[in-house]
Design a protein around this motif. Structure first.
Motif, PDB file in Angstrom:
ATOM      1  N   ASN A  28       0.823  -1.212   0.000  1.00 11.86           N
ATOM      2  CA  ASN A  28       0.000   0.000   0.000  1.00 11.86           C
ATOM      3  C   ASN A  28       0.857   1.262   0.000  1.00 11.86           C
ATOM      4  N   LEU A  29       2.075   1.163   0.479  1.00 15.80           N
ATOM      5  CA  LEU A  29       2.958   2.315   0.568  1.00 15.80           C
ATOM      6  C   LEU A  29       3.795   2.513  -0.691  1.00 15.80           C
ATOM      7  N   ARG A  30       3.572   1.681  -1.686  1.00 13.63           N
ATOM      8  CA  ARG A  30       4.303   1.773  -2.946  1.00 13.63           C
ATOM      9  C   ARG A  30       3.352   2.273  -4.040  1.00 13.63           C
ATOM     10  N   GLY A  31       3.903   2.956  -5.018  1.00 10.02           N
ATOM     11  CA  GLY A  31       3.086   3.436  -6.121  1.00 10.02           C
ATOM     12  C   GLY A  31       2.479   4.809  -5.873  1.00 10.02           C
ATOM     13  N   GLN A  32       2.684   5.344  -4.696  1.00 11.76           N
ATOM     14  CA  GLN A  32       2.225   6.690  -4.349  1.00 11.76           C
ATOM     15  C   GLN A  32       3.125   7.207  -3.235  1.00 11.76           C
ATOM     16  N   TRP A  33       3.053   8.480  -2.965  1.00 11.04           N
ATOM     17  CA  TRP A  33       3.759   9.030  -1.817  1.00 11.04           C
ATOM     18  C   TRP A  33       2.978   8.674  -0.566  1.00 11.04           C
ATOM     19  N   SER A  34       3.681   8.349   0.494  1.00  9.85           N
ATOM     20  CA  SER A  34       3.049   7.979   1.762  1.00  9.85           C
ATOM     21  C   SER A  34       3.757   8.664   2.914  1.00  9.85           C
ATOM     22  N   VAL A  35       2.986   8.936   3.958  1.00 13.06           N
ATOM     23  CA  VAL A  35       3.543   9.431   5.211  1.00 13.06           C
ATOM     24  C   VAL A  35       3.141   8.443   6.290  1.00 13.06           C
ATOM     25  N   VAL A  36       4.127   7.943   7.020  1.00 10.05           N
ATOM     26  CA  VAL A  36       3.872   7.038   8.138  1.00 10.05           C
ATOM     27  C   VAL A  36       4.247   7.785   9.409  1.00 10.05           C
ATOM     28  N   VAL A  37       3.271   7.906  10.305  1.00 10.03           N
ATOM     29  CA  VAL A  37       3.444   8.654  11.534  1.00 10.03           C
ATOM     30  C   VAL A  37       3.252   7.701  12.711  1.00 10.03           C
ATOM     31  N   PHE A  38       4.328   7.435  13.423  1.00 10.74           N
ATOM     32  CA  PHE A  38       4.266   6.589  14.613  1.00 10.74           C
ATOM     33  C   PHE A  38       3.993   7.457  15.827  1.00 10.74           C
ATOM     34  N   TYR A  39       3.217   6.925  16.762  1.00 14.60           N
ATOM     35  CA  TYR A  39       2.943   7.631  18.014  1.00 14.60           C
ATOM     36  C   TYR A  39       2.881   6.610  19.140  1.00 14.60           C
ATOM     37  N   PRO A  40       3.126   7.022  20.387  1.00 14.49           N
ATOM     38  CA  PRO A  40       3.240   6.069  21.495  1.00 14.49           C
ATOM     39  C   PRO A  40       1.983   5.252  21.796  1.00 14.49           C
ATOM     40  N   ALA A  41       0.825   5.906  21.951  1.00 14.60           N
ATOM     41  CA  ALA A  41      -0.337   5.123  22.381  1.00 14.60           C
ATOM     42  C   ALA A  41      -1.640   5.890  22.216  1.00 14.60           C
ATOM     43  N   ASP A  42      -2.704   5.126  22.000  1.00 14.87           N
ATOM     44  CA  ASP A  42      -4.056   5.676  21.991  1.00 14.87           C
ATOM     45  C   ASP A  42      -4.406   6.187  23.387  1.00 14.87           C
ATOM     46  N   PHE A  43      -5.386   7.052  23.448  1.00 16.11           N
ATOM     47  CA  PHE A  43      -5.922   7.598  24.702  1.00 16.11           C
ATOM     48  C   PHE A  43      -4.857   8.317  25.530  1.00 16.11           C
ATOM     49  N   THR A  44      -3.952   9.007  24.854  1.00 17.47           N
ATOM     50  CA  THR A  44      -2.912   9.743  25.569  1.00 17.47           C
ATOM     51  C   THR A  44      -3.095  11.243  25.345  1.00 17.47           C
ATOM     52  N   PHE A  45      -2.036  12.024  25.378  1.00 20.42           N
ATOM     53  CA  PHE A  45      -2.162  13.462  25.510  1.00 20.42           C
ATOM     54  C   PHE A  45      -1.661  14.247  24.297  1.00 20.42           C
ATOM     55  N   VAL A  46      -0.400  14.130  23.948  1.00 16.44           N
ATOM     56  CA  VAL A  46       0.122  14.836  22.784  1.00 16.44           C
ATOM     57  C   VAL A  46      -0.386  14.162  21.499  1.00 16.44           C
ATOM     58  N   CYS A  47      -0.505  12.843  21.527  1.00 16.98           N
ATOM     59  CA  CYS A  47      -0.884  12.080  20.331  1.00 16.98           C
ATOM     60  C   CYS A  47      -2.166  12.580  19.667  1.00 16.98           C
ATOM     61  N   PRO A  48      -3.259  12.805  20.424  1.00 18.58           N
ATOM     62  CA  PRO A  48      -4.467  13.247  19.726  1.00 18.58           C
ATOM     63  C   PRO A  48      -4.324  14.631  19.096  1.00 18.58           C
ATOM     64  N   THR A  49      -3.487  15.486  19.672  1.00 18.78           N
ATOM     65  CA  THR A  49      -3.299  16.811  19.080  1.00 18.78           C
ATOM     66  C   THR A  49      -2.589  16.701  17.736  1.00 18.78           C
ATOM     67  N   GLU A  50      -1.617  15.801  17.650  1.00 22.43           N
ATOM     68  CA  GLU A  50      -0.895  15.589  16.391  1.00 22.43           C
ATOM     69  C   GLU A  50      -1.785  14.940  15.344  1.00 22.43           C
ATOM     70  N   LEU A  51      -2.500  13.902  15.743  1.00 22.63           N
ATOM     71  CA  LEU A  51      -3.339  13.177  14.792  1.00 22.63           C
ATOM     72  C   LEU A  51      -4.488  14.039  14.290  1.00 22.63           C
ATOM     73  N   GLU A  52      -5.028  14.891  15.163  1.00 27.79           N
ATOM     74  CA  GLU A  52      -6.070  15.828  14.734  1.00 27.79           C
ATOM     75  C   GLU A  52      -5.494  16.846  13.754  1.00 27.79           C
ATOM     76  N   ASP A  53      -4.288  17.332  14.020  1.00 27.22           N
ATOM     77  CA  ASP A  53      -3.633  18.275  13.113  1.00 27.22           C
ATOM     78  C   ASP A  53      -3.468  17.644  11.732  1.00 27.22           C
ATOM     79  N   LEU A  54      -3.050  16.384  11.692  1.00 26.26           N
ATOM     80  CA  LEU A  54      -2.952  15.672  10.409  1.00 26.26           C
ATOM     81  C   LEU A  54      -4.320  15.551   9.750  1.00 26.26           C
ATOM     82  N   ALA A  55      -5.348  15.249  10.541  1.00 27.49           N
ATOM     83  CA  ALA A  55      -6.710  15.135  10.002  1.00 27.49           C
ATOM     84  C   ALA A  55      -7.162  16.462   9.401  1.00 27.49           C
TER      85      ALA A  55
END
Length: 187
Positions: A28-55
């Motif tokens: 799925n990551l081939r044939g197009q440009w892809s961004v893979v964003v790793f984050y520590p864990a669901d239901f945490t603090f900084v993670c939802p702010t980053e994922l919302e910003d991406l959204a």
């Protein structure tokens, strides 16, 4: 050892996207440009702010032909529960990839030793499956989707214009550089 210009390793995982569980593989990551964003864990603090910003920037990434994949070592069930319970995470339309075995996290070398959690790793992958941009930040340092979008545009520009490079703070439409003997010492 840097992962820049290395090819992504094989993987298969289940992701949550738009109300469904889907399979995501390295293909799925081939044939197009892809961004893979790793984050520590669901239901945490900084993670939802980053994922919302991406959204909030997702449509801009898609206009560039880029798919975003968020990855944590949580399960796809946890991703769904978080998506259903958080207003910020509920905005996400890109695949939320589950990596409970740590295969993908280890492939990208962002697994925290002995913790089973990913560091905040960001990877831009070209259509050939090669890593063109990578960044890892400490847990308390959130990322900026607008800056990531700028880096994607620069990587795409350089790929489409061999022999040119993008200087610091380059934005789409601005002047690039053509490295040559005549340019040495003149910047």
């Amino acid at each position: 050892m840097s992962l820049i210009n290395t090819e992504i390793k094989p993987f298969a995982a289940t992701a949550y996207q738009n109300g469904e569980f889907i399979e995501v593989t390295d293909a799925n990551l081939r044939g197009q440009w892809s961004v893979v964003v790793f984050y520590p864990a669901d239901f945490t603090f900084v993670c939802p702010t980053e994922l919302e910003d991406l959204a909030d920037h997702y449509a801009e990434f898609r206009k560039l032909g880029v798919e975003i994949y968020s990855v944590s070592t949580d399960t796809h069930f946890s991703h769904k529960a978080w998506h259903d319970s958080s207003e910020a995470i509920g905005k996400i339309q890109y695949p939320m990839v589950a990596d409970p075995t740590g295969t993908i996290t280890n492939n990208f070398e962002v697994m925290r030793e002995g913790q089973g959690l990913a560091d905040r790793g960001t990877f831009v992958i070209d259509p050939e499956g090669r890593i063109q941009v990578m960044e890892v930040t400490a847990e308390g340092v959130g990322r900026d989707a607008a800056e990531l979008l700028r880096k994607v545009k620069a990587a795409q520009y350089v790929a489409a214009h061999p022999g040119e490079v993008c200087p610091a703070k380059w934005k789409e439409g601005e002047k690039t550089l053509k490295p040559s003997l005549d340019l040495v010492g003149k910047i």
